[in-house]
Design an enzyme around this catalytic site. Structure first.
Site, short mmCIF file in Angstrom:
data_model
loop_
_atom_site.label_atom_id
_atom_site.label_comp_id
_atom_site.label_asym_id
_atom_site.label_seq_id
_atom_site.Cartn_x
_atom_site.Cartn_y
_atom_site.Cartn_z
N LYS A 103 0.82 0.09 15.00
CA LYS A 103 2.20 -0.03 15.50
C LYS A 103 2.45 -1.26 16.36
O LYS A 103 3.59 -1.63 16.58
CB LYS A 103 2.56 1.22 16.33
CG LYS A 103 2.66 2.48 15.51
CD LYS A 103 3.89 2.46 14.60
CE LYS A 103 3.66 3.27 13.34
NZ LYS A 103 3.78 2.48 12.12
N PRO A 115 -4.29 0.59 18.65
CA PRO A 115 -4.03 0.12 17.28
C PRO A 115 -4.21 1.19 16.20
O PRO A 115 -3.97 0.92 15.03
CB PRO A 115 -5.01 -1.03 17.09
CG PRO A 115 -6.02 -0.89 18.15
CD PRO A 115 -5.40 -0.12 19.26
N TYR A 171 4.07 6.47 10.06
CA TYR A 171 3.18 5.35 9.71
C TYR A 171 3.95 4.22 9.00
O TYR A 171 3.72 3.04 9.28
CB TYR A 171 2.05 5.84 8.80
CG TYR A 171 0.89 4.86 8.68
CD1 TYR A 171 0.86 3.91 7.65
CD2 TYR A 171 -0.16 4.86 9.60
CE1 TYR A 171 -0.17 3.00 7.54
CE2 TYR A 171 -1.20 3.94 9.49
CZ TYR A 171 -1.20 3.02 8.46
OH TYR A 171 -2.23 2.10 8.36
N HIS A 231 0.85 -1.20 0.00
CA HIS A 231 0.00 0.00 0.00
C HIS A 231 0.88 1.25 0.00
O HIS A 231 1.82 1.35 0.78
CB HIS A 231 -0.92 0.01 1.23
CG HIS A 231 -2.14 -0.84 1.06
ND1 HIS A 231 -3.35 -0.53 1.60
CD2 HIS A 231 -2.32 -2.00 0.38
CE1 HIS A 231 -4.25 -1.45 1.28
NE2 HIS A 231 -3.64 -2.38 0.54
N TYR A 271 -9.33 5.63 7.59
CA TYR A 271 -9.48 5.97 9.02
C TYR A 271 -10.51 7.09 9.07
O TYR A 271 -10.32 8.14 8.44
CB TYR A 271 -8.16 6.48 9.60
CG TYR A 271 -7.08 5.44 9.75
CD1 TYR A 271 -6.26 5.09 8.68
CD2 TYR A 271 -6.87 4.81 10.98
CE1 TYR A 271 -5.26 4.14 8.83
CE2 TYR A 271 -5.86 3.86 11.13
CZ TYR A 271 -5.07 3.53 10.06
OH TYR A 271 -4.07 2.59 10.20
P1 FAS Z 1 1.30 -11.97 21.65
O1 FAS Z 1 0.36 -11.62 22.76
O2 FAS Z 1 0.79 -12.02 20.25
O3 FAS Z 1 1.90 -13.44 21.92
C1 FAS Z 1 2.30 -13.82 23.23
C2 FAS Z 1 2.19 -15.34 23.31
O4 FAS Z 1 2.63 -15.74 24.61
C3 FAS Z 1 0.75 -15.83 23.17
O5 FAS Z 1 0.67 -16.83 22.18
C4 FAS Z 1 0.39 -16.36 24.55
O6 FAS Z 1 -0.45 -17.50 24.50
C5 FAS Z 1 1.75 -16.74 25.11
N1 FAS Z 1 1.82 -16.69 26.58
C6 FAS Z 1 1.27 -15.76 27.39
N2 FAS Z 1 1.56 -16.06 28.68
C7 FAS Z 1 2.31 -17.19 28.67
C8 FAS Z 1 2.91 -17.99 29.67
N3 FAS Z 1 2.80 -17.66 30.97
N4 FAS Z 1 3.59 -19.09 29.30
C9 FAS Z 1 3.72 -19.41 27.99
N5 FAS Z 1 3.18 -18.70 26.98
C10 FAS Z 1 2.48 -17.60 27.33
N6 FAS Z 1 -1.52 -4.53 16.55
C11 FAS Z 1 -1.59 -3.86 15.39
O7 FAS Z 1 -0.55 -3.43 14.88
N7 FAS Z 1 -2.80 -3.67 14.76
C12 FAS Z 1 -3.97 -4.16 15.28
O8 FAS Z 1 -5.04 -3.99 14.72
C13 FAS Z 1 -3.95 -4.88 16.49
N8 FAS Z 1 -5.10 -5.41 17.02
C14 FAS Z 1 -5.03 -6.10 18.21
C15 FAS Z 1 -6.19 -6.66 18.79
C16 FAS Z 1 -6.12 -7.34 20.01
C17 FAS Z 1 -7.38 -7.94 20.62
C18 FAS Z 1 -4.88 -7.47 20.68
C19 FAS Z 1 -4.78 -8.18 22.02
C20 FAS Z 1 -3.73 -6.93 20.11
C21 FAS Z 1 -3.80 -6.25 18.87
N9 FAS Z 1 -2.64 -5.70 18.26
C22 FAS Z 1 -2.68 -5.03 17.10
C23 FAS Z 1 -1.36 -5.85 18.87
C24 FAS Z 1 -0.87 -7.24 18.58
O9 FAS Z 1 -0.89 -7.44 17.22
C25 FAS Z 1 0.47 -7.40 19.23
O10 FAS Z 1 1.30 -6.29 19.00
C26 FAS Z 1 1.18 -8.65 18.81
O11 FAS Z 1 0.33 -9.74 19.06
C27 FAS Z 1 2.49 -8.74 19.62
O12 FAS Z 1 2.99 -10.00 19.47
P2 FAS Z 1 3.71 -10.73 20.71
O13 FAS Z 1 4.62 -9.79 21.38
O14 FAS Z 1 4.23 -12.02 20.15
O15 FAS Z 1 2.54 -11.01 21.78
C1 PHB Z 2 -6.24 -4.09 10.72
O1 PHB Z 2 -6.32 -4.32 9.50
O2 PHB Z 2 -6.59 -4.93 11.60
C2 PHB Z 2 -5.72 -2.74 11.17
C3 PHB Z 2 -5.17 -1.89 10.23
C4 PHB Z 2 -4.68 -0.67 10.66
C5 PHB Z 2 -4.77 -0.31 11.98
C6 PHB Z 2 -5.33 -1.17 12.92
C7 PHB Z 2 -5.81 -2.40 12.51
O3 PHB Z 2 -4.30 0.90 12.39
#
Ligand code: FAS
Ligand code: PHB
Length: 393
Positions: free
Chosen positions: A300, A296, A388, A75, A204
């Protein structure tokens, strides 16, 4: 269960832990990943959708990029909808050609799992009650439970990539750990639908009824969000109600052509800014959501995990390959410098586009002035664009 020994134990089999494990394995450094959930559970999460070019480069360096390069969509810009119109942010034009890639976190995680399997990487799923021991010493170890048996892994370093609710951050003594948090007074209700995206690029939307976002995963899979009060629950929203509210918040030209369909995933995510310092304590290093969370709005979250992994991979490689600890010793400071800039950008973009419950008429006018300034200034648009696409590592 026999004791094991490895060079780096990684707690957490999400994108952070898997990416680091893959990079280290390719550099000849041995790791064991401990993941609490099953692989299907991890792959069932619907989260991020936009990858900075730095993340894309790391996936290529990890050799996990084949499907991403085939299916990911580059994009060059995105739109901001406000006052009934669409204004475009020209990312590549404002950053001398830098872009982002639309490719879901679920697919990133799946590709990383496949790459780990292809290299015979050791990932222990359903590892319960992971506990870190002697992290202040030079002989730390980790224990965990698997099917009722207790396992022990002796290691040189432990990486806490276990997300916001993990065990690693909590293993740093309270009198050492400093936490900074800002909780936003709303959440994002997200819907995934097998429908063509509203437009070719992300939108957005700032609207008096609240923020909305039109995103996508591919030409037949769309991802939408609307800002909702913290008191809302997913069951409060039928698909029909979601689509009607989303359309109210979009310019007529977009709303009228929006293809709706049944939600295949629907969830509400809270929004917070959070940073834990330091990101190192003895033999323990925090990475990704274990150390920081961003709203989000600026896309980032996942991308900040990538820069942590980049710095950590560099430090661990220098240690094991050259006996040089300079990059490990500066990891926390270096990672936090980039993290706080991304926290600022995500906070700024969230304030620019959301309707806060306590906004006065003056606040609303100032917010609109912020947008009017943005689209009247090349410098302001260049600043948004460079944040961004991702600040340099
Ligand atoms: P993660 O949380 O992905 O992974 C951590 C892992 O550790 C998990 O698999 C968990 O099961 C495991 N774990 C936890 N405790 C443990 C323990 N005690 N023992 C063993 N394993 C354990 N980011 C964006 O950029 N855009 C978005 O739109 C966006 N939407 C999101 C929506 C939600 C609901 C959430 C929660 C996050 C969102 N994020 C978004 C942020 C997200 O993408 C995170 O930045 C990303 O998952 C980070 O990855 P990890 O650091 O690997 O953490
Ligand atoms: C998504 O596609 O899930 C998304 C994209 C941009 C954002 C947040 C979420 O800033």
């Amino acid at each position: 269960m026999p004791n094991q020994t490895t060079q780096v134990v990684i707690v957490g089999g999400g994108p952070s832990g898997l990416l680091l494990s893959q990079l280290l394995h390719r550099a000849g450094i041995d790791t064991i990943v401990l993941e609490r959930q099953t692989r299907d559970y991890v792959l069932g999460r619907i989260r991020a959708g936009v990858l900075e070019h730095g993340f894309v480069d790391l996936m290529r360096r990890a050799g996990a990029n084949a499907r991403m390069d085939l299916e990911g969509v580059v994009h060059h810009g995105f739109h901001i909808a406000h006052q009934g119109r669409l204004d475009r942010i020209d990312l590549s034009g404002r950053t001398a050609g830098q872009t982002v890639m639309v490719y879901g976190q679920t697919e990133v995680t799946r590709d990383l799992y496949d790459a780990r399997d292809a290299m015979g990487g050791q990932i222990i799923h359903e590892a319960m009650n992971v506990a870190l021991h002697d992290i202040e010493s030079d002989q730390p170890y980790v224990t965990y439970e698997l099917q009722g048996e207790t396992g022990r892994i002796d290691t040189k370093f432990i990486v806490g990539a276990d997300g916001f609710h993990g065990v690693s951050r909590r293993s740093i003594p309270a009198d050492v750990l400093r936490e900074y948090e800002k909780v936003y007074p709303f959440g994002w209700l997200g819907v995934l639908s097998q429908t063509p995206p509203a437009t070719a690029e992300l939108i957005y939307a700032r609207h008096e009824r609240g923020f909305a976002l039109c995103s996508m995963r591919n030409a037949q899979l769309s991802r939408y969000y609307i800002q909702v009060p913290l008191t809302d629950r997913v069951e409060d929203w039928s698909d029909v109600q979601f689509w009607e509210e989303l359309k109210r918040r979009l310019p007529a030209e977009v709303a009228d052509s929006l293809k709706t369909g049944p939600s295949i995933e629907k969830s509400i995510a809270p929004l917070r800014s959070f940073v834990a310092e330091p990101m190192r304590y003895g033999a323990l290093f925090l990475a990704g959501d274990a150390a920081h969370i961003v709203p989000p709005t600026g896309a980032k979250g996942l991308n900040l995990a990538a820069s942590d992994i980049y710095y950590l991979f560099e430090g661990l490689s220098d240690h094991f390959q050259r006996g040089d600890d300079g990059a490990l010793d500066s990891y926390s400071e270096r990672a936090l410098a980039r993290i706080w800039k991304a926290e600022r950008f995500s906070w700024w973009m969230t304030n620019l586009l959301h309707r806060f419950p306590d906004m006065s008429p003056a606040d609303v006018r100032l917010q609109q002035a912020d947008l009017d300034y943005l689209f009247s200034s090349d410098a302001a648009q260049a600043s948004l664009a460079e944040n961004y696409v991702g600040l340099p590592y």
